[in-house]
Design a protein around this motif. Structure first.
Motif, PDB file in Angstrom:
ATOM      1  N   ASP A  57      36.535  -1.938   9.378  1.00  0.00           N
ATOM      2  CA  ASP A  57      35.378  -2.581   9.112  1.00  0.00           C
ATOM      3  C   ASP A  57      34.821  -2.319   7.693  1.00  0.00           C
ATOM      4  OD1 ASP A  57      35.698  -3.781  11.389  1.00  0.00           O
ATOM      5  OD2 ASP A  57      34.327  -2.572  12.423  1.00  0.00           O
ATOM      6  N   ALA A  58      34.482  -1.156   7.328  1.00  0.00           N
ATOM      7  CA  ALA A  58      34.061  -0.894   6.115  1.00  0.00           C
ATOM      8  C   ALA A  58      34.682  -1.642   4.959  1.00  0.00           C
ATOM      9  CB  ALA A  58      33.959   0.721   5.817  1.00  0.00           C
ATOM     10  N   ALA A  59      35.991  -1.389   5.133  1.00  0.00           N
ATOM     11  CA  ALA A  59      36.995  -1.622   3.790  1.00  0.00           C
ATOM     12  C   ALA A  59      36.797  -3.423   3.645  1.00  0.00           C
ATOM     13  CB  ALA A  59      38.414  -1.335   4.225  1.00  0.00           C
ATOM     14  N   ILE A  60      36.604  -4.123   4.625  1.00  0.00           N
ATOM     15  CA  ILE A  60      36.473  -5.432   4.758  1.00  0.00           C
ATOM     16  C   ILE A  60      35.224  -5.888   3.879  1.00  0.00           C
ATOM     17  CG2 ILE A  60      36.130  -7.554   5.947  1.00  0.00           C
ATOM     18  CD1 ILE A  60      38.084  -6.617   8.033  1.00  0.00           C
ATOM     19  N   GLY A  61      34.020  -5.270   4.126  1.00  0.00           N
ATOM     20  CA  GLY A  61      32.996  -5.686   3.802  1.00  0.00           C
ATOM     21  C   GLY A  61      32.402  -5.027   2.450  1.00  0.00           C
ATOM     22  N   SER A  62      33.189  -3.982   1.894  1.00  0.00           N
ATOM     23  CA  SER A  62      32.976  -3.121   0.905  1.00  0.00           C
ATOM     24  C   SER A  62      32.998  -3.724  -0.578  1.00  0.00           C
ATOM     25  CB  SER A  62      33.799  -2.021   0.750  1.00  0.00           C
ATOM     26  OG  SER A  62      35.189  -2.356   0.501  1.00  0.00           O
ATOM     27  N   SER A  63      33.716  -4.998  -0.949  1.00  0.00           N
ATOM     28  CA  SER A  63      33.910  -5.470  -2.226  1.00  0.00           C
ATOM     29  C   SER A  63      33.718  -7.006  -2.276  1.00  0.00           C
ATOM     30  CB  SER A  63      35.128  -5.068  -2.715  1.00  0.00           C
ATOM     31  OG  SER A  63      36.229  -5.507  -1.755  1.00  0.00           O
ATOM     32  N   ALA A  64      32.615  -7.553  -1.380  1.00  0.00           N
ATOM     33  CA  ALA A  64      32.379  -9.035  -1.234  1.00  0.00           C
ATOM     34  C   ALA A  64      31.507  -9.309  -2.419  1.00  0.00           C
ATOM     35  CB  ALA A  64      32.213  -9.506   0.071  1.00  0.00           C
ATOM     36  N   SER A  65      31.260  -8.511  -3.365  1.00  0.00           N
ATOM     37  CA  SER A  65      29.616  -8.832  -4.072  1.00  0.00           C
ATOM     38  C   SER A  65      30.481  -9.790  -5.089  1.00  0.00           C
ATOM     39  CB  SER A  65      29.349  -7.658  -4.527  1.00  0.00           C
ATOM     40  OG  SER A  65      30.389  -6.754  -5.334  1.00  0.00           O
ATOM     41  N   PHE A  66      31.565  -9.870  -5.650  1.00  0.00           N
ATOM     42  CA  PHE A  66      32.013 -10.427  -6.797  1.00  0.00           C
ATOM     43  C   PHE A  66      31.569 -12.088  -6.610  1.00  0.00           C
ATOM     44  CE2 PHE A  66      34.858 -12.927  -9.371  1.00  0.00           C
ATOM     45  CZ  PHE A  66      34.621 -12.464 -10.758  1.00  0.00           C
ATOM     46  N   LYS A  67      30.987 -12.566  -7.555  1.00  0.00           N
ATOM     47  CA  LYS A  67      30.616 -14.005  -7.823  1.00  0.00           C
ATOM     48  C   LYS A  67      31.199 -14.578  -9.051  1.00  0.00           C
ATOM     49  CE  LYS A  67      27.269 -17.653  -7.522  1.00  0.00           C
ATOM     50  NZ  LYS A  67      27.864 -18.527  -6.490  1.00  0.00           N
ATOM     51  N   GLU A  68      32.035 -15.424  -9.063  1.00  0.00           N
ATOM     52  CA  GLU A  68      32.803 -15.829 -10.369  1.00  0.00           C
ATOM     53  C   GLU A  68      31.520 -16.541 -11.070  1.00  0.00           C
ATOM     54  OE1 GLU A  68      37.219 -18.104 -11.349  1.00  0.00           O
ATOM     55  OE2 GLU A  68      35.956 -18.467  -9.395  1.00  0.00           O
TER      56      GLU A  68
END
Length: 571
Positions: A57-68
């Motif tokens: 769960d932590a891995a999935i949500g950890s790097s969703a911050s990038f916005k092109e």
């Protein structure tokens, strides 16, 4: 393929995924893996066995911050606009000077020719001992090169030093030395005046009525035609798509203009040396790799999705065919670059508002360990090429079916990755892989093997047919109701429950109260090992509804994916 070109430390994400597709990011082998990973594996194994769900769960949500970012110039902030204009000027100047070519190699050092010259000289000039006594006129020429300030007395002294070496000259009578010296003194005096005056006497002035001689033609520097350079079919300057290409290099170098220019130059030179344009016309074969790397569908923002399946290399024959020696690894690298180049040209749009990057999905299920030497070599070579020559081509990089040891490895290399690169990474363990994909890619776009509904050669459904997602709570039942009214029409549906371990059945319930319910499929228990999805159809004989029932008796929630369509008799 892909990658992304982070500060030189990463880009594993540059289509950069690539080769092995960058096995991955695996990749940045800037630190030796083996020693550090042994201790890391023990700790990680205990933690992941105790709390696998929390890790995933932590891995999935950890790097969703990038916005092109946008490639529309009007959307850029002022410093970025200035950097883009400055880069255009530097590129224009470099094109005018043909600076996007590799400089010629330096000439070989002249010292290498000296031994040969000395040998030739030795053969051409016989030893002095065999020569007749020195000729007076020859001796008289040496002093003529001396500055005029020297007196006649100094000249014989120098000559005497030279005459000491050969023994044969000792037999020369002393009486002969004086005439030679006298002749030398006389010649020095005679030539003193012309030597002192280096320049020749000025010519007499021409008559007043004489026409001046024609001026000598000056050497005119050859006119160089500015070089025309294109990357991925887009000119560096003068095209509406050029800004998108230049912005990729600027973003890869944090908008440092000179660094971006050097990166462009290096990329152009590498493409020439690698023979990209010629490679595009070749057929390298290797059909076995079509299951290892392939394109399928788009994500929710329209990015093409590239899948990289390392588990295929469990096939020993395929592994040997691709990685067994340097020549085969080189061919695999060419194949991967060719696949990437074609994908870029066919699927990406470099117009300011177009989609100019990809999503990379890397499946690590049953993948060969990164400790294998051949994998490391291929991965390292691919990573360098991708991060240096394919900047900002990865919008998101999703790792699925990630084993516990890879999470430990990623924690070890994480400090060496830039924040921009890490923000593009998503890691998910086996039980969360489908959820991770569905966060970015619609289920109808995800291949069946990864939890979605997309299949090749499906005559009933395609990627344009939307999917409905439903979550069933533990120890509960859910019924899907599909109303039908047109008699003679055909209802077709497909359904899957991720991880199954549920009971599924279907029936048709007529609208008429006195009609009988028709059993379409008897309730059946499906296990995780069963077929990934079921497809059924039912011809409508009267108005009513189709009920599809999923009974989840397990202690975990389940996700249902389904879609349906009605074909009329005229279709």
């Amino acid at each position: 393929m892909a990658e992304d070109s982070p500060a030189p430390a990463t880009a594993a994400a540059t289509v950069t995924e690539v080769v092995v597709v960058a096995a991955a990011t695996a990749v940045e082998e800037e630190k030796p893996v083996a020693p550090a990973s042994v201790e890391e594996e023990e700790d990680a194994k205990e933690k992941t066995e105790e709390e696998p769900k929390k890790v995933e769960d932590a891995a999935i949500g950890s790097s969703a911050s990038f916005k092109e970012e946008s490639n529309v110039v009007a959307d850029l902030v002022d410093p970025q606009k200035t950097a883009l204009e400055d880069l255009k000027k530097l590129v224009e100047a470099a094109l005018a000077k043909n600076e996007f070519s590799k400089p010629p190699p330096p000439p070989p050092p002249k010292e290498e020719e000296k031994p040969a010259e000395k040998a030739e000289a030795a053969v051409a000039d016989p030893p002095k001992a065999e020569d007749p006594p020195a000729d007076p006129p020859a001796k008289s020429e040496e002093p003529s090169a001396e500055p005029p300030e020297k007196t006649a007395e100094e000249t014989p002294k120098e000559e005497n030093k030279e005459e000491v070496t050969p023994k044969t000259e000792e037999s020369t009578p002393p009486a002969e030395v004086e005439p030679i010296a006298a002749v030398a003194e006389t010649n020095v005096e005679a030539t003193a005046v012309p030597v002192a005056e280096d320049a020749a006497p000025p010519p007499p002035p021409p008559p007043a009525d004489a026409t001046p001689p024609p001026a000598e033609a000056e050497e005119v520097a050859p006119v160089t035609t500015p070089e025309e350079i294109s990357l991925w079919g887009v000119p560096l300057l003068g095209d509406e798509k050029s800004d998108t290409i230049l912005l990729k290099f600027l973003r890869a170098r944090d908008f440092k203009v000179k660094d971006a220019l050097e990166m462009i130059r290096s990329t152009v030179i590498w493409r020439k040396e690698f023979g990209i344009e010629k490679l595009l016309e070749e057929d390298l074969g290797l059909p076995e790799l079509e299951k290892v790397v392939f394109m399928n569908g788009i994500d929710k923002e329209g990015h093409p999705v590239c899948y990289n399946v390392y588990g295929e290399f469990l096939d020993k024959d395929l592994y040997q065919k691709v990685f067994s020696d340097e020549e085969k690894r080189k061919k695999f690298l060419q194949w991967r670059i060719l696949f990437l180049e074609k994908g870029i040209r066919q699927l990406l749009d470099f117009s300011p508002s177009g989609v100019s990057s990809m999503v990379q999905v890397t499946d690590l299920k049953n993948s060969p360990t990164l400790l294998k030497r051949e994998i490391r070599l291929a991965t390292k070579q691919a990573l360098h090429l991708l991060q240096d020559n394919y900047p900002e081509f990865v919008a998101k990089k999703v790792f699925i079916n990630v084993p516990w040891w890879y999470l430990a490895y990623n924690r070890m290399i994480s400090p060496f990755l830039t924040q921009r690169t890490k923000s593009k990474f998503v890691f998910a363990g086996p039980s969360k892989s489908a959820d991770a994909l569905f966060k970015y890619i619609a289920p109808e776009q995800v291949p069946v093997q990864f939890g979605g509904l997309s299949k090749d050669n499906d005559s009933d459904f395609g990627t344009s047919d939307p999917t409905t997602e439903i979550t069933v709570k533990p120890s509960s039942k859910h019924s899907i109701e599909i109303p039908v009214s047109e008699v003679g029409s055909l209802l077709t549906w497909e359904l899957r429950v991720l991880g199954w371990d549920v009971t599924y059945g279907g029936e048709f319930v007529p609208s008429a109260e006195d009609a009988y319910t028709v059993i379409i499929q008897k309730p059946r228990k499906y296990s995780p090992a069963d077929e990934p999805l079921v497809k059924n159809s039912f011809k409508i004989g009267e108005p009513g509804k189709v009920l599809l029932t999923v009974d989840n008796a397990s202690s975990r929630k389940k996700k249902i994916l389904y879609r349906s369509k009605i074909s009329h008799s005229s279709d």
